[in-house]
Design an enzyme around this catalytic site. Structure first.
Site, mmCIF file in Angstrom:
data_model
loop_
_atom_site.group_PDB
_atom_site.id
_atom_site.type_symbol
_atom_site.label_atom_id
_atom_site.label_comp_id
_atom_site.label_asym_id
_atom_site.label_seq_id
_atom_site.Cartn_x
_atom_site.Cartn_y
_atom_site.Cartn_z
ATOM 1 N N ASN A 282 1.967 -7.038 21.922
ATOM 2 C CA ASN A 282 1.098 -5.905 21.564
ATOM 3 C C ASN A 282 -0.086 -6.368 20.722
ATOM 4 O O ASN A 282 -1.197 -5.854 20.875
ATOM 5 C CB ASN A 282 1.898 -4.822 20.842
ATOM 6 C CG ASN A 282 2.644 -3.938 21.819
ATOM 7 O OD1 ASN A 282 2.042 -3.094 22.475
ATOM 8 N ND2 ASN A 282 3.952 -4.152 21.962
ATOM 9 N N ARG B 5 13.539 -3.906 -0.287
ATOM 10 C CA ARG B 5 12.508 -3.489 0.682
ATOM 11 C C ARG B 5 11.193 -3.194 -0.045
ATOM 12 O O ARG B 5 10.112 -3.484 0.452
ATOM 13 C CB ARG B 5 12.958 -2.228 1.431
ATOM 14 C CG ARG B 5 14.155 -2.439 2.346
ATOM 15 C CD ARG B 5 14.388 -1.213 3.228
ATOM 16 N NE ARG B 5 15.686 -1.269 3.897
ATOM 17 C CZ ARG B 5 15.959 -2.020 4.960
ATOM 18 N NH1 ARG B 5 15.028 -2.777 5.480
ATOM 19 N NH2 ARG B 5 17.162 -2.014 5.508
ATOM 20 N N ASN C 44 2.746 2.941 14.324
ATOM 21 C CA ASN C 44 3.858 2.155 14.895
ATOM 22 C C ASN C 44 3.938 2.461 16.382
ATOM 23 O O ASN C 44 3.516 3.529 16.835
ATOM 24 C CB ASN C 44 5.172 2.561 14.217
ATOM 25 C CG ASN C 44 6.356 1.759 14.727
ATOM 26 O OD1 ASN C 44 6.264 0.545 14.891
ATOM 27 N ND2 ASN C 44 7.464 2.430 15.006
ATOM 28 N N HIS D 168 6.836 2.532 19.532
ATOM 29 C CA HIS D 168 8.286 2.530 19.753
ATOM 30 C C HIS D 168 8.549 2.711 21.246
ATOM 31 O O HIS D 168 7.891 3.546 21.892
ATOM 32 C CB HIS D 168 8.920 3.674 18.951
ATOM 33 C CG HIS D 168 10.404 3.722 19.072
ATOM 34 N ND1 HIS D 168 11.224 2.795 18.450
ATOM 35 C CD2 HIS D 168 11.227 4.539 19.779
ATOM 36 C CE1 HIS D 168 12.490 3.066 18.755
ATOM 37 N NE2 HIS D 168 12.520 4.115 19.555
ATOM 38 N N ASP E 207 11.021 5.725 12.862
ATOM 39 C CA ASP E 207 10.511 6.230 14.144
ATOM 40 C C ASP E 207 10.280 7.742 14.139
ATOM 41 O O ASP E 207 10.518 8.436 15.132
ATOM 42 C CB ASP E 207 11.456 5.818 15.305
ATOM 43 C CG ASP E 207 11.568 4.304 15.417
ATOM 44 O OD1 ASP E 207 10.566 3.623 15.168
ATOM 45 O OD2 ASP E 207 12.660 3.805 15.737
HETATM 46 C C1 GRF Z 1 7.714 -3.410 21.553
HETATM 47 O O1 GRF Z 1 8.505 -3.101 22.668
HETATM 48 C C2 GRF Z 1 7.642 -2.244 20.636
HETATM 49 O O2 GRF Z 1 7.783 -1.022 21.259
HETATM 50 C C3 GRF Z 1 8.786 -2.452 19.702
HETATM 51 O O3 GRF Z 1 8.867 -3.865 19.542
HETATM 52 C C4 GRF Z 1 8.347 -4.493 20.708
HETATM 53 C C5 GRF Z 1 7.375 -5.542 20.281
HETATM 54 O O4 GRF Z 1 6.986 -6.356 21.365
HETATM 55 N N1 GRF Z 1 8.582 -1.749 18.473
HETATM 56 P P1 GRF Z 1 5.870 -7.476 21.159
HETATM 57 O O5 GRF Z 1 6.319 -8.380 20.030
HETATM 58 O O6 GRF Z 1 4.567 -6.802 20.869
HETATM 59 O O7 GRF Z 1 5.846 -8.224 22.452
#
Ligand code: GRF
Length: 214
Positions: free
Chosen positions: A36, A87, A129, A131, A167
């Site tokens: 991502n 945390r 975020n 998800h 989430d």
């Molecule tokens: C994604 O599938 C996202 O939805 C989840 O963690 C994953 C991260 O994937 N929260 P990447 O590291 O960006 O490939």
């Protein structure tokens, strides 16, 4: 024969992305492979998302995201959660690193740690975020496995504002994909990830536009 749509995205991806006077200054937080992160970086390179990535924070030494960030020429900071007593203490270090790099939007891209109000309050309504489910269904870990186990026929991904509960928080954008016969967690996850990479850059622009009243 009726064709199954590859994905339904809402709100629709706009061809004309909102522009801002100054590029958005993003801080990316990631724990895993960083696909991502790369999708966001490529969107910026193409000139779709008017932003710059100030820093990539990661918490797992050796995580693929670090190598990817290096390849993309992006600065990285390792904040290993194992070295912090709580945390909150980790989040204090995160806020400090983000501040030191002039970040104004925080983008969690596969950040596999619960965050606290220390981070959320430092960037009010500016923490996003992604998800891999159509929230509010299937929050938490192994969302794709949860969806398959529930027998749903449509799955997807959600970009949302981060609130304290894991989430949760206002939805910015979602993409829905079909669950196909014979899907495994890996095949469904792959189908969802294609859409994650499409919606995350657009959702960042949309969230920023909403906040600045564009
Ligand atoms: C994604 O599938 C996202 O939805 C989840 O963690 C994953 C991260 O994937 N929260 P990447 O590291 O960006 O490939």
């Amino acid at each position: 024969m009726l064709e199954t749509p590859a994905a339904i995205i809402s709100p629709p991806l706009s061809m004309t992305w909102p522009r801002f006077g100054q590029p958005l200054r993003l801080g990316i937080m990631a724990s895993g492979s960083g696909s991502n992160l790369e999708a966001i970086a490529r969107s910026i390179q193409r000139g779709d998302l008017h932003a710059q990535i100030q820093v990539v924070l990661y918490n797992n030494p050796g995580a693929g995201v670090a190598e990817r960030a290096n390849r993309l020429g992006l600065p990285t900071v390792l904040l290993n959660h194992r070295h912090y007593p709580s945390r909150e203490a980790l989040d204090q270090a995160i806020v400090q690193a983000l501040g030191a790099h002039g970040v104004d939007w925080v983008v969690m891209a596969g950040w596999m740690r619960c965050v606290t109000n220390v981070l959320i309050d430092a960037f009010p309504r500016r923490v996003l975020n992604i998800h891999p489910s159509l929230l509010p269904s299937f929050p938490g870990l192994r969302a794709v496995e949860q969806a398959l186990a529930a027998g749903v026929k449509v799955a997807g991904c959600t970009v949302h504002q981060v609130e304290l509960e894991v989430d949760s928080g206002p939805v910015v954008m979602q993409a829905a994909v079909p669950v196909e016969p014979g899907d495994t967690p890996a095949t469904l996850q792959a189908r969802i990830q294609v859409q994650e990479h499409r919606i995350y850059p657009a959702a960042i622009a949309l969230a920023a536009a909403e906040q600045s009243g564009l």
